[in-house]
Each structure stands twice: as C-alpha cells, then as structure tokens.
Design a protein around this motif. Structure first.
Motif, short mmCIF file in Angstrom:
data_model
loop_
_atom_site.label_atom_id
_atom_site.label_comp_id
_atom_site.label_asym_id
_atom_site.label_seq_id
_atom_site.Cartn_x
_atom_site.Cartn_y
_atom_site.Cartn_z
N ILE A 57 -17.46 -12.71 1.22
CA ILE A 57 -17.03 -14.10 1.35
C ILE A 57 -16.71 -14.36 2.82
O ILE A 57 -15.90 -13.65 3.43
N LEU A 58 -17.32 -15.41 3.38
CA LEU A 58 -17.09 -15.79 4.77
C LEU A 58 -16.56 -17.22 4.80
O LEU A 58 -17.33 -18.17 4.65
N VAL B 294 -14.46 -22.97 7.30
CA VAL B 294 -13.67 -24.07 7.85
C VAL B 294 -13.07 -23.63 9.19
O VAL B 294 -12.37 -22.61 9.27
N GLY B 295 -13.32 -24.40 10.23
CA GLY B 295 -12.84 -24.06 11.56
C GLY B 295 -13.69 -23.03 12.26
O GLY B 295 -13.39 -22.67 13.42
N GLY B 296 -14.74 -22.52 11.61
CA GLY B 296 -15.60 -21.52 12.23
C GLY B 296 -16.73 -22.15 13.01
O GLY B 296 -16.63 -23.27 13.53
N LYS B 297 -17.85 -21.41 13.07
CA LYS B 297 -18.99 -21.87 13.85
C LYS B 297 -20.28 -21.62 13.08
O LYS B 297 -20.39 -20.68 12.30
N VAL B 298 -21.23 -22.47 13.34
CA VAL B 298 -22.61 -22.25 12.91
C VAL B 298 -23.50 -22.60 14.09
O VAL B 298 -23.46 -23.72 14.60
N GLU B 299 -24.27 -21.63 14.55
CA GLU B 299 -25.04 -21.80 15.76
C GLU B 299 -26.47 -21.35 15.56
O GLU B 299 -26.75 -20.47 14.73
N GLU B 300 -27.34 -21.94 16.33
CA GLU B 300 -28.75 -21.58 16.30
C GLU B 300 -28.99 -20.32 17.12
O GLU B 300 -28.46 -20.17 18.22
N HIS C 205 -35.98 -19.91 13.20
CA HIS C 205 -35.32 -20.33 11.96
C HIS C 205 -34.16 -19.40 11.61
O HIS C 205 -34.01 -18.97 10.46
N CYS C 206 -33.32 -19.12 12.58
CA CYS C 206 -32.20 -18.21 12.35
C CYS C 206 -30.89 -18.89 12.74
O CYS C 206 -30.81 -19.57 13.76
N LEU C 207 -29.86 -18.70 11.88
CA LEU C 207 -28.54 -19.26 12.13
C LEU C 207 -27.51 -18.14 12.15
O LEU C 207 -27.62 -17.15 11.41
N MET C 208 -26.49 -18.35 12.98
CA MET C 208 -25.36 -17.43 13.03
C MET C 208 -24.13 -18.14 12.45
O MET C 208 -23.72 -19.19 12.92
N PHE C 209 -23.53 -17.56 11.41
CA PHE C 209 -22.34 -18.09 10.76
C PHE C 209 -21.16 -17.23 11.17
O PHE C 209 -21.18 -16.01 11.03
N SER C 210 -20.09 -17.89 11.67
CA SER C 210 -18.89 -17.17 12.09
C SER C 210 -17.67 -17.83 11.47
O SER C 210 -17.58 -19.06 11.41
N SER C 211 -16.72 -17.01 11.01
CA SER C 211 -15.47 -17.53 10.47
C SER C 211 -14.48 -17.72 11.60
O SER C 211 -14.70 -17.29 12.73
N ALA C 212 -13.36 -18.36 11.30
CA ALA C 212 -12.34 -18.63 12.30
C ALA C 212 -11.30 -17.53 12.29
O ALA C 212 -11.20 -16.71 11.37
N CYS D 236 -17.22 -21.82 1.76
CA CYS D 236 -17.52 -20.42 2.08
C CYS D 236 -19.01 -20.14 2.04
O CYS D 236 -19.77 -20.79 1.32
N LEU D 237 -19.39 -19.12 2.81
CA LEU D 237 -20.72 -18.51 2.74
C LEU D 237 -20.59 -17.22 1.96
O LEU D 237 -19.78 -16.35 2.30
N ILE D 238 -21.37 -17.11 0.90
CA ILE D 238 -21.28 -15.96 0.01
C ILE D 238 -22.55 -15.15 0.15
O ILE D 238 -23.66 -15.68 0.00
N VAL D 239 -22.40 -13.84 0.44
CA VAL D 239 -23.54 -12.95 0.60
C VAL D 239 -23.42 -11.81 -0.41
O VAL D 239 -22.38 -11.13 -0.45
N ALA D 240 -24.45 -11.64 -1.23
CA ALA D 240 -24.43 -10.57 -2.24
C ALA D 240 -24.70 -9.23 -1.58
O ALA D 240 -25.41 -9.14 -0.57
N SER D 241 -24.14 -8.19 -2.16
CA SER D 241 -24.34 -6.84 -1.60
C SER D 241 -25.65 -6.22 -2.04
O SER D 241 -26.11 -5.26 -1.43
N VAL D 242 -26.25 -6.76 -3.10
CA VAL D 242 -27.50 -6.23 -3.63
C VAL D 242 -28.50 -7.37 -3.71
O VAL D 242 -28.15 -8.50 -4.09
#
Length: 1434
Positions: free
Chosen positions: A266-267, A270-276, A282-289, A250-256
């Motif tokens: 929580i993102l 598994v089965g998702g995408k990570v793209e430039e 220097h930026c990435l896009m994280f997507s869940s499935a 998982c990718l975990i992002v804090a709210s503060v």
C-alpha cells in the motif's frame, strides 16, 4: 399471423410468454372478447439481423409474433441511443393495447454507454442503439415478473439522464412511467398511455436491462491492470509484472502476478508525487509523502493507459486532506479495494443508492478507522443506518434528504460530532440522547415536519446556530429562546409563522441574528431581543415593527405593509437598511440620527420628501429612493460621501444646484422618469472634479442645452438620455466624453449623430432608434464597437469604410423605409453575428384580396450587459387560416439553447395539438408538456420560462368574437390593455410570488436556499426543461382564456427582467403613446435598461383592432368558416371540374439541391428572395370580393395548402431571417421552359448566376399549412381570378415558392409537402433550428433579415424534428366499414374517389401530419377521420 419483413437491414424477433397475470380473456370497451394475450411480451430489435417468419404459439410458448418491420431511423434529439419508431405492432398487439389504458410498452436499453456523448457529470445520459427491447406489459407487471420472463437478474431506471438506480423486485416499471407523466401534468389516461410509449421520453425516464457500463466512472473510482513494476529508486530491485490498483487515496501493488491473495503493498499518495520518467517510455514514478517515503515505478503498455493513470493520480497527490469524492456515481456498494486506503478522513457518497448489506455496503463503513467526515445525503435510505453510529471518529455527518422519519438513540455514541445535517427529511422529533453530544455546534433541521423548537436544544450548549427553515412552526415564544442561552443564529424561514410573543418581560440577550423571511407575520415586536444585530423579515404582512437599537447593524424588511418602524434607542451601529416596497409616507426621525448608515433602500414607497439631514449625512454612500412621490431633493450643504443615488420614477422638476460639486464621490446617478428640464452643472468653475461614471436621464423633458452641462463629467462611461426633447447633440461637447462606452439617444428628435462620436474610442454600444436620423453616423471606425441600433429612423444610405471592426456583433437597421443597401454593402456585413434589415417586396394586384389582419406585432430583444442573448420570441400573425395568431416569449435566464429550441418547435407542437382537442386547457397544457419532452437532452439540465398566446375563435361560436388563450410557466408575463387599463393574463410561477407553489415544493422536500431558489438553481417552480429538478419544478402551465372585445387595444408580452423594472400601468401608458408596435417594444426594452436592468430583456407588442370598425368587407358577411381542430387528410383523387380547371395546379419546378449548411461568404453575398408562380388566366378580368380578417372568405390556396402569402397577408412584405444554416435552391438542374428574361427580376433579389439563395421563415410556413375547403365553386373562381396578374402570371410573396435566375418555378402542393418532409435534403425546412434572432411572420412594418453567422450551431440538434409521414402511412377502412364510408363520401362529395380501406391509426401511424389540409373542393365539408398519435419508441 405471418411476419411482414419490409427491410432486410432491420429485423424484429419477438417472444410472447404467458406470465399468468391475466388468465382469462380480456373484454374491450366495446364488449368484444379479445383472445388471451400475455401481460408481458418482449420484442427485441437488433441491427443487421433478420427475423424469419413464424406463427403465434399458444400460451407459455416462445415464438415469433406478427410484427411489421421497417428500416430503423437512428436519429432523435441528438441522442444516438434513441430511435424514431417506425415499426408497427401486429393487429393482436394493437387490439390488446387498446383494450385497456393500463397496458403499454416499456423500452429496455442495453448496458453499454456511448462514450462519445456528453454527460453532465460522471453518469452518462444515453446509450447506443444496439440491444433495445420493447416490452408489452401492464401497470401491474412487476420487475420480478419481467426478469423471470426474460431470464434477467434485475432492471435499472435512469431519470433525466442522471443517476441509475436498481429497481426493487416489487416495483412496476410501466406504473412508474404513468406516475411520472401524471406528475408532469398529463391527466387523460389515453394520452398518458400514448406518451408512455413515445421515444422522446427516454431522455426523461429510461429503463436498462443491465447496469450501464461507464468507462469514465470506472476510471474515477478504480484503475487496475497488470504492468511492469519496480520498487525503489535504486537499481537493486528488478522489473516484474504485478497487478497494480489505484483506488481511493492509495496505490496498491500485489506481491504476486495476477493474484490478490498474497501480501498487498500500500502506497499512500495524498501529499506525495507522481512524475514522468523520461528515460523510459510510458513510465510513471509514484512517491508517498513523509520521511519514510516509498517509491514505485510503473511502466504502462500504451499511451492511453499512461495518460489515464497520470491524470487520476495527479488529482490524488494534489489533495491537502485524504478526501475521496464518490458523489453522483449511482453506487450501491464501495469497492473492496477502497478499504485499503486507511488514511481516508473525508468520504463523500452524496447522490448514490448505497445499500446497507453486501461486501461494500454501509455496514462496512466502520472499517475506516480515521474517518472524520461522512456525507450520505440523497441516498434514498429510508432508515437511519445505525452502523454509522459506530464510527466514533466522526466530526461531521450529513444524512440529509433520505426520507428519514426518526433518528436512533445510538446517535449519542458520536461524542466527537460537531456538525449534524438532517435537512430535507420527515422528522418531527429527535431523541433525547442527542443532547449528550457536547461538542455539537451546528444542527441542521430545515425542511422537516417540526411544529416547535426541540427541547433537547437546551442541553446542546455548544450549538450556536439553529437551522429550522421550511418546517411547521406557527408560533415562536421568546421565552423559549431565552432558555436556550447559547443560540446566536436562528433561521425560521418558510415556517408559516403567525405570531412572535413573550409571556413575561424576559430579555433574550444571546440572539444576534434572526431570519423570519417568508412567513405570515402581521406585527413583530422584538424589543426584548436586546442584542439583535441582523434581522431578516422580508415578504411578511407586517404592519408594524418594533426593535431594539442597541446593537442593530442590518435591517431587511422589504415587501411588507409597514407605515412606520419603531427602533429605540437610535441604532448608532446600523449600516444597512432595506425598507423598500412598503407603505411609508415619511421617514422616521431616528433614520437621520444614525451615525453609521451606509446603504438605505426606500424604493417603492409613498414618500413625498427626503429629510435634509439624511442627504447631508456624512456616512451615507448609497441611497435608493426611486418609485416614490418626491417633488424636490434638498440642497447639499457640505461635501458628502454619496456614491450611488437613485431617484427614478418620482416627480422631480429639478436637481440641487450643488449636487455634482458637493457629492464629488458620486459615481452612479439615475433620475429617469421624472420631469427634469435641465441638469445641474458639474462644477462652479471650468475645472471639474466629477467622478460620475453612469448617468441615466431617460424619460424627462431635457433639450439639447443639457449637452453643454455634460462636458464636465469626463469620466462618464454610460449615458442614457433617451426619450427626451433633444433636437441635436452638440458635436463639440460629445468629443469631450472620450471614456464613453455606452450611449443611448433613442426616442428623441435627432436628425444626425455628431461626427465627433468617432472621438469616443471606447464606445461599444450606440442605441439611437426612434429618431429622425438620415445620415449613418461615423461609428464603424471605432475599434471596440459591438452593437449599433439605428432602427425606426429615416436612413437613406450608408457610407462604409473599407473594412468593418471585427468586434461588431449586432446591427439593427429595420424601420428605415428609404434605406437601400447594395450588394457590396451586404458583403461587407457578412461577418456580423446579427444583422436586421427590412426586406423590400413588390405589391401585386392579387394582394388586394387579403386586407390587413386585425392585429400586428413588433418585438425587441436586448442582451444588456450579458455576452449572449438568452431570450427568444415567437410571432406569427397568421397562424393557420388567417384569423388566428400565435405569439410567445421564452427566457432561458443564463442559457440560450432551450429558448431557441422552444422558439423553433412550440408553434408546430401547438398546431399539432389543435388537431386532437378543441378545449383550450387541454391543447395548451399538452403543448407545453410535449415541448418539454421534445427538449430531449438539452432539457435535462437546462430550462426556460415560456409564455404562449393563441388568438382564435371559440369552436362553440365560430361567428362570434375572438378569444385569447394564454399559457405560461416561469416568470414571463402577458398583459392586455383594455380601456387603457392593464389586465394581467398570466401567473408568475416564482417561489416568492406564489404561496401554493411554495407549499408544493416544500411538501416534496426540496431544499430552498436563502435566495428562494430550488436547490439553489432557479426561483421558478414551473419551467420547461430542468427535468433533473422533477417533482419540484414542473412543466405544467397556467392556462387562461380571455374573450377579446373592441375595448382591447394591445397585448404586451415580456420576460421577468422587463416587468421587474416596468410596471403594468407604465407599460400600458408607454405603448399607448407609440403608434408602431415595433417602436413600442423597443421603447419598453430601452426604458427597462435605463431603469437599471442589466439582464436580457424581451418584449412583444401586439396591436389589436378587434372592433367592427376595423372591418373592411365590401359585401355583407354571409358566413364564417368554423374553427376547430384541423383534421387529418383523407387520400382522395381530385377531379377538376369546369370551374376549377386551373385552380389546382401542380408544381412546375423540381427541387434539385437543398443545402442546409452554407458558408459565411455565401450568406453574406446572396440575398433572400420571394418567388413567383404562374397560373393561366381564364375568363375576363373580375374585381375580387374584398374581405377582412374578422370576416374571412374561405379560400382555396395553392394545391389545398395555405402558404404564407397566399391568403391573409395582403400587401404586407415578407419578413424572414438570414441564418447560417439556410436553404439554397439551385436552378441549374430544373427548368420549366421559361427563360430568366421572360419576366422582370424581383425587387431585392440578388443572384450570382447559377445559384440563388432563398431564405424564408420556415416555421411560420409550417404553421400555416392548414386550410379548409372553399364554400362554393364560385368562391374558388373568385380566389383564382383575384390572384391573376394582368400578364397572366401570378406572383406570391413569402410563400414556399421559389424563383431562380433561369425562371424555374417551384410550387409546394400537398403531395410534395410529404416528399419534402421525407427528403434528407429538405427535411430541415420543417423543423430547422434558428441560430439567433426570433421567429416572425410576414408583416408590413416588421420585415426583417437577420443575419447570424457566428452563433453556435448544434449540428446534431437537441430535439426531434417534426414528424415525418411514411409512404405507407395511409388511412385504411376496415372491410366491415368500407361500404358505409364509401356511401358517405359519395353522398357529400362527388369529386372524391373511393378511398382505400381505413385501418386503425393509433399504433399504425406514430407521427400524423402536423398540418393537414383538405384537398377536395366541394359544396360541403368532407368527413375526415381524426388521426390518433401513438409513438411506441421503436
């Protein structure tokens, strides 16, 4: 005691603290009371700091101790984390350490792992040299006491550069080291104490004061940081800085920002995408499935962060299941962030040190609500974690190799469990609750302590496979199997089974596969197992075998004592049967009735005929019938589908006439080692339909007429027709074999290879050694040629094309005595990886002093079908004083690094060990153990079989016969020919051949796979290297000493591949038929290849002439110099007497340049050379006393050092090897007053004007830097005169004596040896690694130049170079003994000046000189103080 600071760049601060362990004064061995000395003393060594002077305080105080400090030498084994110790302890520390062998020192390393060093997995294997502490303690000192003394939290241990474990407070570090060394094979307590302080040991066992920090491990387990984050693909959300964590799946992002107390996003990835994101740097896009996919954009600050996150996230999204693999990370607990990944279904924690308690301990595992598969194997748990039984979703649980003695009853809670692995523990029973697991279908109980099959299996209705290999089941009741009606596959390997029986005639119908390999069965009746399909019963002691044939498909019963096999009814479903290595004299009739038999192996039996129906079977595709007594092969009556036919080692005089045109599918035929005089035609007409691809005809009586019969096999790729009676090979016939890739014509009587060989465009290997070839064949125009072996022929010149093919890797032209190569030809050969040539030398009058040695050797190495050569050979005909020899062979199986390191270092190690002990079992064993340690990082994961042979005189009987001491680990073997019969001298340490080793490995709970390999890695139980398999695979050798006698003809050394194909008796007969040892060694390797070997092959043949008939002494033998450990040198001033005015001459030249790295063009364009030295002649010419090596005259070599060629070499030319890293001596800065025209140029020396490249076998030179004092001044004078030239110049061949083009002379004397070793530019002479080829000694019939240009180089090296002597390292006599020593020396040698005072050498001199020589001529032996070795790792 004041501290002595010898270098301001390195300082040593020390603290000594009384820990209360030893309150009273210590009493040493001599009864003297030693002052109170703390059991624990910590010495810190930090770079770029200076320690001040201080005095020792009383107990309990912290003060600087008296330590001598020298400049650090940060170089060892290619590991920057280890340092070569040059720091001496103070006198009180030395006295305290010597007082008890249970005292010693432990090195503590810091916590930072060097990221630049390669690591064999997630765990790094070394640390930088900063923050290194030396702790003086005893074996009773615990971790708790060490931590209390140094205010530390914990200590950690790392074995063989792998996992790092936290030590328990009650564990004792020094005792752990001692136990480790004793398990390796050390027995002497003093030697154990010395080895425990050796710096090389850190590659085997290392202690850390803090847990090592590994950036790579952190990246794979957890990534976090504060970055700019935006949620969603639209522009509605703004960029904000948030804490971002990538852990688990998982990718975990804090709210503060900078806070983890608020809501966590929580993102699942598994089965998702990570793209430039291309529009932002220097930026990435994280997507869940899934349909409810969410997206986060993360902008990283640096390119390094961007790449690190992209790499790790890409691995997660590519997974098909939610798997988290945290194996081999030395984890004690899981990260708290990992528990956010609630989608985890598979968790791998293998090879860690997981604890039960703590925030991330095993007690928290039930928090994974969807966990299905859990692997906790190899975690040193000791107890079954009951918390695992609360994870009700588990379907697979692996808890193998955890020292478990019981399984809790709570295991019954895991109702979903399907697979349970409990292998490699100490279980003798399982709970009854296990029977309630209705879905369990696979149960692993191998390598435990069960004595019978557990009764609970009767209730496990879904279990169809029982794995109980490696237990203690000594008997099997078939009625027990009948009650367990659901078992189909049973594995009872390695149990020591002695009987299998049934009390009542009750059939066992459900068992289809049964594995009974490696047991003790003498008979086996399985006729009641009526549905048996596959049976493995290899390596038992079966004399009879009875089976049911209703459903039998595969039978493997090799390596037994079977004379017949009873199967009823006829097994019509049988497809594969292996009955090799039995005692069958005939085949049962039912074999011919099998309708589906495809593969039949009956090799190594006593069959005298084959049934006609068998060979005419319409199903048989592969028949292996070699090594029998077959006189004929039945005719083929009809077309058969036979594809592989092996009939080697029989007594066949002919083959069936219809073989090739009835067996049209035949692709492989091996009829080597028979009595064939012809071969059948390929067809009945001119048109041939043959599909034959490999044909082996070696060792028959074929003549040149067979060439015409080979034409029809136009698909032939491999042709071996070596050792026949061929006078020629028809040129027109060879041109028809256009697809030929490998051709072996060795051992015939060919005078030429047909020029039509150039028509074979696909030819990559031509082997034609041991013929009478005079003209070099036209093969260098072939586009794919790789290997050409034309050794042992009669070549005179070579006609070369303008350019050679880039594919040519090896060219062997040795043994062509008339071959002359020009400088231009050598230049053209410069790119060849391995070039072997004879080196021409000049015979000098002085050479008559040394007659031929009573032995000579030859060796051969062949890579086979491998891309690299993993076998190395060590051969030194004159090891030391000329009546000793050393031979070895090293087989790395699939690695070439370890054999080459052993080749370069093992002779030096043996020479050093001989100085410490004269007991064969001691010095040989220590040689192997020290070599194992010196492998360093290379020996952590790689290993090699090794065999070492040492010919010497017994110390107890210096004038008696010679003895041969053999030591080996692994599968390399030595065979002595005595009276024409083989005498095996070695022990094969493989699990299949050594029952006691199998039991030892099983006792240590190793997992032995079905192919009998330890952990699936190696079949050997003893190797040098492979330290990560420690306790299972040991380096302690088998040692055996055999007294040599006149009936001993020769010695054969070979690796596993050789003796698997060539029996001892055949090897002996083969060598007896060949005069030249080199040709004999080549023949052995060629035979093994023709018999079907595809691996690397190595062979060494040592011809022995031990009897008195080989004596060449003219006068009667007066005395023989005793052999014994070579003593360390005593500093002495030599006063020339009237008889030795010119004997001990110093060097007249100076080394001005030594370049260890030479370009390929330099190596190819410059030839090696020997050198000359000039000694003035005094007195009339004198005919020297001629001596043989059986009765050597004691000589005094140049400056007291036995240089190769100075004694014992006779007229034999120098054999040296050309390597990429060679020695280059430049003469433009040194001059001895002679012009280059003053003397005639040496034959074979090629120079380019100002620089001359000189290559010698540096290791062989080092081996022989030992000698004793001459018997008398008269002998000294004889030696001096015997080396004189008529013109007043003395020329030595193949010594470390170099002649440059301007006449510069360099003589290496005792004082300069030390300087050369210490010089950075010449230190590689005493421990340089060869790039390829073997280390050999100067020998008349084996003088080679081996050019190796493209072999891989390891600039940093894996091992410690031979010890270098310090300028301050001198023996100092204590004041109390000074007068006594001075009187003894004055009484025995008036030429010896008063030595300086002797000082204790155990801790003062960590590296004694490897080769010592007595520089003092005199009437009697000079007393030498034996120097002890102790390296304290600093």
């Amino acid at each position: 005691m004041a501290m002595e600071v010898e270098d301001q760049n390195a300082a040593l601060a020390a603290t000594n603290t009384q820990t209360g362990i030893r309150k009273e004064g210590d009493v040493g061995d001599n009864g003297a009371c030693i002052d109170k000395q703390p059991d624990t003393a910590v010495h810190r060594a930090r770079l770029n700091k200076t320690a001040g002077r201080g005095s020792r305080s009383g107990p309990g105080a912290h003060a600087a101790t008296g330590i001598r400090v020298l400049k650090r030498n940060m170089k060892r084994n290619g590991s920057r984390g280890c340092v070569t110790r040059k720091t001496r302890f103070g006198s009180r520390e030395r006295d305290w350490l010597k007082g008890d062998t249970q005292r010693g020192c432990v090195c503590l390393y810091g916590a930072t792992v060097d990221p630049q060093l390669p690591a064999s997995g997630p765990q790094a294997s070394s640390t930088p040299q900063t923050d290194l502490q030396l702790v003086l303690c005893s074996t009773s000192t615990t971790v708790e006491e060490l931590c209390a003394q140094r205010d530390g939290q914990a200590l950690y241990v790392q074995l063989h550069g792998d996992l790092v474990r936290r030590l328990e407070p009650s564990e004792r570090p020094l005792q752990m080291v001692y136990d480790y060394l004793r398990a390796m094979g050390y027995t002497d307590p003093v030697r154990v104490q010395q080895e425990a302080a050796n710096s090389d040991l850190s590659c085997l066992i290392r202690f850390y004061s803090e847990h090592p920090v590994n950036a790579d491990q952190q990246e794979r387990t957890l990534l976090k940081g504060v970055f700019s984050v935006r949620k969603g693909k639209t522009q509605l959300h703004k960029w904000a800085e948030r804490q971002v964590i990538l852990c688990g799946t998982c990718l975990i992002v804090a709210s503060v920002k900078d806070s983890l107390t608020g809501k966590m996003h929580i993102l699942p990835l598994v089965g998702g995408k990570v793209e430039e994101v291309k529009r932002r740097q220097h930026c990435l896009m994280f997507s869940s499935a899934g349909s409810q996919a969410q997206t986060y954009f993360v902008n990283f600050d640096t390119l390094a962060d961007y790449q690190r996150w992209h790499r790790q996230a890409s691995k997660v999204v590519s997974q098909t299941v939610s798997l988290v693999d945290l194996s081999c990370y030395s984890l004690e607990a899981l990260s708290e962030y990992l528990f956010y990944s609630q989608d985890i279904t598979h968790l791998n924690l293998r090879h860690n040190f997981m604890s039960l308690q703590g925030p991330g301990g095993l007690l928290n595992l039930p928090r994974f609500s969807q966990l299905k598969s859990l692997n906790l194997s190899h975690n040193r748990l000791g107890l079954f974690p009951e918390c695992v039984c609360e994870i009700l979703t588990l379907t697979e649980l692996n808890i193998s190799c955890n020292n478990l003695h019981s399984v809790p009853a709570q295991i019954g809670n895991l109702q979903s469990l399907q697979t349970l692995s409990l292998d490699g523990n100490h279980l003798s029973s399982v709970p009854e609750e296990l029977g309630g697991l209705s879905q369990l279908n696979s149960l692993g109980l191998s390598f435990n302590n069960f004595t019978r099959i557990p009764a609970v299996l009767e209730r496990l209705g879904a279990v169809d496979k029982l794995a109980m290999a490696g237990n203690r089941v000594d008997g099997l009741e078939l009625c027990t199997l009948a009650r367990i009606s659901h078992l189909k596959n049973i594995d009872l390997r390695l149990n020591g089974l002695r009987w299998v029986k049934s009390d009542r005639p009750e059939s066992v119908s459900q068992v289809t596969q049964l594995d009974l390999r490696d047991n003790c069965l003498e008979s086996l009746d399985l006729s009641l197992v009526c549905n048996l399909e596959t049976l493995h019963c290899q390596r038992n002691q079966l004399g009879s075998l009875t089976l049911s044939g209703f459903t039998l498909r595969m039978l493997h019963a090799s390596s037994n004592r079977l004379t017949t096999v009873n199967i009823y009814p006829v097994p019509n479903q049988l497809t594969h049967m292996d009955l090799s290595q039995n005692l069958l004299e005939y085949l049962p009739d039912w074999v011919c009735d099998c309708r589906k038999i495809e593969v039949l192996d009956i090799t190594h039996n006593q069959l005298s005929e084959l049934p006609s129906r068998l060979l005419n079977s319409l199903s048989l595709r592969k028949l292996l019938a070699g090594n029998n007594r077959l006189l004929r092969v039945p005719d083929l009556l009809d077309h058969v589908p036979l594809e592989v036919l092996d009939l080697q080692h029989n007594k066949l005089g002919e083959l069936p006439e219809s073989l090739f045109y009835k067996a049209l599918n035949l692709k492989y035929l091996n009829v080597s080692a028979n009595s064939l005089e012809s071969i059948p035609p390929s067809s009945q007409s001119e048109e041939s339909l043959s599909t034959l691809q490999e044909l082996y005809l070696t060792g028959n009586n074929l003549n040149e007429n067979c060439g015409a019969l080979l034409v029809g096999h136009q698909n032939l790729r491999v042709l071996h027709i070596a050792y026949n009676q061929l006078l020629s090979f028809p040129a027109s016939k060879l041109s028809k074999l256009e697809l030929l890739e490998e051709l072996n014509l060795s051992g015939n009587k060919l005078k030429t290879v047909p020029s039509t060989v150039s028509s074979c465009k696909r030819l990559h290997t031509l082997i034609a050694h041991s013929n009478h070839i005079t003209v070099f064949p036209e093969i260098l125009n072939l586009p794919e040629i790789k290997l050409v072996d034309l050794s042992c022929n009669e070549l005179t010149e070579i006609q070369l094309p303008d350019s050679l093919p880039a594919t040519l890797q090896e060219l062997d032209l040795t043994g062509n005595s008339s071959l002359i190569l020009e400088h231009k030809t050598l230049n053209l050969f410069s790119h060849i990886t391995t070039l072997k040539l004879d080196q021409k030398t000049t015979t000098t009058p002085g050479d008559s002093l040394s007659a031929s040695t009573p032995w000579s050797h030859g060796y051969s190495e062949m890579s086979g079908q491998r891309n690299k050569l993993c076998v190395s050979v060590l051969a030194v005909d004159q090891f030391g004083d000329g009546v000793e020899a050393c031979y070895g062979i090293f087989d790395g199986d699939r690695n070439e690094e370890v054999p080459r390191l052993l080749q370069c270092t093992m002779g030096d190690v043996l020479c050093e060990e001989l100085q410490h002990s004269s007991i064969d079992s001691v010095y040989m064993c220590n040689t192997f153990l020290t070599s194992h340690r010196k492998l360093g990082m290379a020996g952590q994961k790689l290993g090699a079989s090794a065999l070492l042979c040492y010919i010497h005189r017994e110390p107890s009987d210096p004038g008696g016969y010679l003895s041969l001491t053999v030591a080996n680990v692994g599968t390399c073997q030595a065979v002595l020919c005595r009276n024409g019969r083989p005498v095996p001298l070695s022990k094969v340490y493989s699990l299949e051949n050594c029952t006691e080793e199998m039991e030892r490995v099983k006792l240590n709970k190793a997992i032995i796979t079905e192919d009998n390999k330890v952990s699936g890695v190696t079949c050997c139980s003893r190797l040098l290297g492979c330290s990560y398999l420690s306790l299972w695979v040991l380096p302690k050798p088998w040692v055996h000493t055999e007294a040599l006698c006149p009936q001993d003809e020769f010695l054969i050394l070979g690796n596993r591949a050789l003796f698997e194909r060539v029996s001892y008796q055949e090897a002996v007969c083969t060598v007896q038929a060949v005069q030249d040892p080199r040709a004999a060694a080549k023949k052995l390797c060629s035979l093994a290849q023709s018999y079907g070997c595809k691996d690397n092959i190595g062979a060494v043949v040592v011809s022995l002439h031990i009897g008195e008939d080989s004596c060449t002494c003219e006068p009667p033998l007066s005395s023989t110099e005793p052999r014994g450990p070579v003593p360390a040198p005593v500093p002495a001033t030599v006063t020339p007497g009237p008889t030795d005015a010119a004997t001990l001459s110093s060097s007249s030249g100076v080394v001005s340049e030594f370049n260890s790295e030479t370009s390929a063009s330099e190596v190819g364009s410059e030839a090696g050379s020997t050198a000359s030295d000039e000694h003035p002649t005094s007195g009339p010419a004198f005919r020297p006393e001629r001596r043989c090596s059986l009765h050597p005259a004691t000589t005094i070599p140049l400056c007291g050092i036995m240089v190769p060629g100075s004694a014992g070499t006779g007229t034999q030319p120098g054999l040296f090897q050309r390597q990429p890293s060679c020695a280059t001596f430049s003469s433009n800065q040194s001059d001895n007053g002679l012009d280059s025209d003053d003397e005639a140029p040496l034959e074979g020396v090629i120079s380019n004007g100002s620089k001359l490249e000189v290559e010698v076998d540096i290791h062989c030179c080092a081996f022989q830097l030992r000698s004793g004092a001459p018997e008398s001044p008269k002998d000294t004078d004889l030696e001096k005169r015997g080396y004189d030239y008529p013109n007043g110049k003395m020329r030595r061949q193949n010594s470390v004596v170099v002649s440059a083009t301007n006449g510069c002379l360099l003589a290496v004397c005792g004082r300069e040896i030390t300087d050369l070793k210490k010089s950075p530019s010449t230190s590689s002479l005493f421990g340089k690694k060869l790039s390829n080829g073997s280390v050999v000694v100067p020998e008349d019939s084996h003088n080679l130049i081996e050019v190796a240009l493209e072999a891989p180089k390891k600039k940093s090296g894996y091992f410690t170079a031979p010890a270098q002597q310090d300028l301050e390292d001198q023996l100092i006599v204590p004041p109390s003994l000074e007068q006594e020593v001075r009187e003894q020396l004055r009484a025995q040698s008036p030429l010896v000046s008063t030595p300086p005072s002797l000082k204790d050498t155990v801790w003062d001199h960590p590296h004694p000189p490897a080769f010592a020589s007595n520089l003092v001529p005199g009437p009697g032996p000079v007393p030498i103080l034996q120097q002890e070795v102790y390296d304290t790792a600093l």
